[in-house]
Design an enzyme around this catalytic site. Structure first.
Site, PDB file in Angstrom:
ATOM      1  N   GLU A 126       0.843  -1.187   0.000  1.00  0.00           N
ATOM      2  CA  GLU A 126       0.000   0.000   0.000  1.00  0.00           C
ATOM      3  C   GLU A 126       0.883   1.242   0.000  1.00  0.00           C
ATOM      4  OE1 GLU A 126      -3.674  -2.174   2.427  1.00  0.00           O
ATOM      5  OE2 GLU A 126      -2.734  -0.373   3.275  1.00  0.00           O
ATOM      6  N   PRO A 127       0.328   2.421  -0.254  1.00  0.00           N
ATOM      7  CA  PRO A 127       1.153   3.629  -0.292  1.00  0.00           C
ATOM      8  C   PRO A 127       2.022   3.817   0.951  1.00  0.00           C
ATOM      9  CG  PRO A 127      -1.012   4.105  -1.172  1.00  0.00           C
ATOM     10  CD  PRO A 127      -1.064   2.701  -0.647  1.00  0.00           C
ATOM     11  N   ARG A 269      35.372  -7.053 -29.168  1.00  0.00           N
ATOM     12  CA  ARG A 269      35.967  -5.723 -29.002  1.00  0.00           C
ATOM     13  C   ARG A 269      37.494  -5.813 -28.949  1.00  0.00           C
ATOM     14  NH1 ARG A 269      36.231  -0.309 -29.648  1.00  0.00           N
ATOM     15  NH2 ARG A 269      36.724   0.826 -27.730  1.00  0.00           N
ATOM     16  N   GLU A 365       9.109  -8.252  -3.435  1.00  0.00           N
ATOM     17  CA  GLU A 365       8.952  -9.506  -2.679  1.00  0.00           C
ATOM     18  C   GLU A 365       9.800  -9.527  -1.412  1.00  0.00           C
ATOM     19  OE1 GLU A 365       6.521 -11.876  -3.572  1.00  0.00           O
ATOM     20  OE2 GLU A 365       6.131 -10.087  -4.746  1.00  0.00           O
TER      21      GLU A 365
END
Length: 381
Positions: A126-127, A269, A365
């Site tokens: 949640e916020p 490279r 998570e």
């Protein structure tokens, strides 16, 4: 003790790798730059049986084990984390329904995920609530034969594209004990009062959809309650053991993908008249990247085995795998950019995207810090 894959697991690995190389790699940059959900790739993933790999076969899924699902996740994320997450999270939250849902819920919610006809999500944060799941304030009150739900959910994967969500709610604010009084309820996104606000401007996993959910007097039938009322928190903790293992697999995939691209670049490279892979400094970087990735894969697969067998070390092992593999993803992606030099700092090369994508594995998570708390708690107990 057997560290090898079975013939069936190797076949799964090869099939997903081909899918990732053919369907994800060519379009990964496009979806990342546009922050666009990969609907076209999702359709092909559903046809390949990748949108519900862990869903039992009787509900249309492939019925893959946690070890096999971890293999799939690694392959997807070695191609691209944003699209990989979109595919692997199409059934995010299905674990709760598989473990605790009724037969009716399994038929209603699992089968559409497996066939690619629906996308789901898990709505926890949640916020003002991140790591402290027991502080969830979204409220569900009983009114006759319906639940009336009010609250906001934040950082929800598949938030603006999902068809339904497993929502963690407070159903009994007066319940004794910090972890009681919470329940998980399925909320369909076409219900009145449901609103999703897509979040843009993310550092990484930009092809994956993330949104804030606003639930304003949303009514759902009482049969959408998962398991027993008040058992939501404990259900969620079991859910975390499984999902954290899969985040570890994500980290392994990102690390492997970054290593493969760094190796390819180092061989092509040239500096001072020879490939930079000839220089000892680059060789040592590549050797460390490969070793770290292999170590992360080993602990991740052990955790996946533990999920499958539900042994006593699961919770600690899942947190160890998640903490370690996510750290390795960040470190290896960083070294991949370093090997590319200035070329790795622009999006002409994939390692720039891998570098941005890696960080989220240390956050969602359960943050790295939370994982260390869990590991220490398990040790002390």
């Amino acid at each position: 003790m057997d560290f090898g894959l079975t013939d069936e697991q190797r076949a799964i690995q090869d099939e997903v790798r081909r899918f990732a190389e053919n369907e994800i790699v060519p379009v990964a940059s496009e979806y990342d730059e546009a922050e666009k959900y990969p609907w076209e790739v999702m359709e092909k993933a559903a046809e390949a049986g990748l949108t519900g790999p862990g869903i039992p076969m009787e509900y249309g899924g492939a019925g893959y084990s946690p070890v096999e699902t971890a293999i799939i996740v690694e392959e997807l994320f070695a191609a691209d984390a944003g699209i990989g997450l979109s595919v692997s999270s199409a059934g995010f939250g299905a674990e709760a329904i598989i473990a605790f849902g009724t037969e009716d819920q399994k038929e209603r919610f699992l089968e559409p995920i497996a066939t690619g006809d629906a996308i789901m999500g898990s709505a926890i944060s949640e916020p003002d609530v991140g790591s402290d799941v027991s502080s969830v304030s979204t409220r569900a009150e009983k009114d006759g034969d319906e639940w009336v739900i009010n609250g906001n959910k934040m950082w929800i994967t598949n938030g603006s594209v999902g068809d339904f969500f497993v929502v963690l709610c407070q159903t009994d604010p007066d319940a004794s004990g910090r972890y009681n009084g919470f329940s998980q309820i399925v909320v369909e996104s076409d219900r009145d009062g449901f609103e999703a606000d897509k979040i843009t401007g993310k550092l990484g996993i930009r092809a994956s959809d993330t949104a804030e959910l606003i639930l304003d007097d949303v009514r759902v039938p009482e049969e959408n309650l998962i398991g027993t009322e008040g058992g939501g928190f404990l259900q969620q903790m079991q859910f975390f053991d499984e999902t954290r293992t899969m985040v570890a697999a994500q980290g392994v995939g990102i690390a492997r993908g970054a290593t493969e691209r760094a190796l390819e670049y180092a061989k092509e490279r040239e500096q001072f008249g020879r490939p930079i892979s000839d220089f000892q400094a680059i060789k040592h970087k590549l050797a460390e990247m490969r070793t770290q990735t292999e170590a992360a894969r080993t602990i991740t697969q052990k955790s996946a085995w533990s999920v499958e067998n539900r042994d006593g070390q699961l919770t600690a092992l899942a947190s160890m795998a998640k903490e370690f593999a996510s750290r390795i993803a960040v470190e290896v992606a960083d070294e991949a950019v370093q090997i590319h030099g200035g070329a790795g700092y622009v999006n002409d090369f994939d390692v720039e995207r891998f570098y941005r994508d890696a960080k989220i594995t240390q956050i969602y998570e359960g943050t790295t810090e939370i994982q260390k708390n869990i590991i220490a708690r398990e040790m002390l107990e």
